[in-house]
Design an enzyme around this catalytic site. Sequence first.
Site, mmCIF file in Angstrom:
data_model
loop_
_atom_site.group_PDB
_atom_site.id
_atom_site.type_symbol
_atom_site.label_atom_id
_atom_site.label_comp_id
_atom_site.label_asym_id
_atom_site.label_seq_id
_atom_site.Cartn_x
_atom_site.Cartn_y
_atom_site.Cartn_z
ATOM 1 N N THR A 1 4.832 -7.002 0.130
ATOM 2 C CA THR A 1 3.905 -8.096 -0.211
ATOM 3 C C THR A 1 3.760 -9.073 0.963
ATOM 4 O OG1 THR A 1 4.655 -7.902 -2.496
ATOM 5 C CG2 THR A 1 3.462 -9.920 -1.919
ATOM 6 N N ASN A 2 2.511 -9.483 1.221
ATOM 7 C CA ASN A 2 2.227 -10.420 2.326
ATOM 8 C C ASN A 2 2.255 -11.883 1.894
ATOM 9 O OD1 ASN A 2 1.772 -8.982 4.760
ATOM 10 N ND2 ASN A 2 -0.097 -8.103 3.889
ATOM 11 N N HIS B 1 4.663 -9.814 11.325
ATOM 12 C CA HIS B 1 3.619 -8.917 10.813
ATOM 13 C C HIS B 1 2.443 -9.817 10.445
ATOM 14 C CE1 HIS B 1 1.527 -5.699 8.932
ATOM 15 N NE2 HIS B 1 1.543 -6.281 7.751
#
Length: 305
Positions: free
Chosen positions: A116-117, A172
């Site tokens: 999950t971001n 990321h």
Amino acid sequence: MIGFLGAGRVGAQAALEVASAGIDDVTLVDIAPGLAEGEAMDISQKIAETGVDVEVRGSTDFSSLKGSKVIVITAGLARKPGMTRMDLLQKNAGIVTAVAKEVAKHAPDCVALTVTNPMDVMNYVVLRKTGFPKGRVVGMGGILDLSRFKSTISAMLDVSHSSITSLVIGEHGESMLPLPRFTSIGGVPLTKLMDETQISQAIDTTRRVAIDVISKKGATVDAPANGIVRMVKAIAWDRREVIPCSTYLEGEYGVKGICIGVPLVLGANGVQRILPLDLEDGEKAQFLKGAQTIREGIATIESTL
Ligand code: NAI
């Protein structure tokens, strides 16, 4: 058994690949009524024909994750065109906090694999909320960024993907750090084959390409699922594979107290060890810029943890 918390686009695709490869039994859990069960039925019917004998189950019941070796966390909102990963911060922190507690309750010995971001911040949330030792919490991002870097280089140089070895570390997100100095084409350094302008172009494309995919097909699915499956295999089969993953740093790479992507050895029980790299000043500055973004993200939600 491999657990999937979130049976949306990325979770379901990764579960399909894990089951299809016969890596282990699969359990999907999602709060959307019927979704995980439906995905499990569909995957089961596929592998029935291909002859793979693993069990695939799905439900809304978190306790079904009991016995998982690895739990892949994709629960949460995904980016829409024009959004950065950090735009998801507040909402996903609440969701990931809730699901991390379920992970700790039902599978206290598993490796938690955060997807999950904004992933590095969410990986930190998982670490805090599960209370797991740092080695049992890893995040998927670097392997995906690396696959995008490889895809770009392959197209620019007209060489097989299989001849490219590369590394992308750091956040990321917008400040990811593709490393041309540690990239080679069949052993020949990339820096011998591309000039600085071409290298900058490859890096820019790598940073931008995810949002291109989202604006065209609505989500990134296949490349992320591949990254998850590589990591799941490394853990489930104790492959001790060197993969750039998000992990909690305590001084390595000059960073302390956050999760960020670095090359590490991944095997049973998660992170075996972090590998060192000598970064040049420009690379170090980019790595620290990403670390700062993650630190600010954590600071925004710290009071809710
Ligand atoms: P999606 O919207 O298709 O699936 C998310 C699923 O999470 C939904 O089915 C939803 O019902 C479920 N969910 C929400 N709250 C939940 C809860 N409390 N418990 C259980 N399930 C819950 O989204 P998609 O495309 O699968 O992406 C999932 C996440 O992964 C997003 O945050 C996305 O940004 C991230 N992502 C990260 C990548 C990476 O490299 N780390 C790559 C691609 C996506």
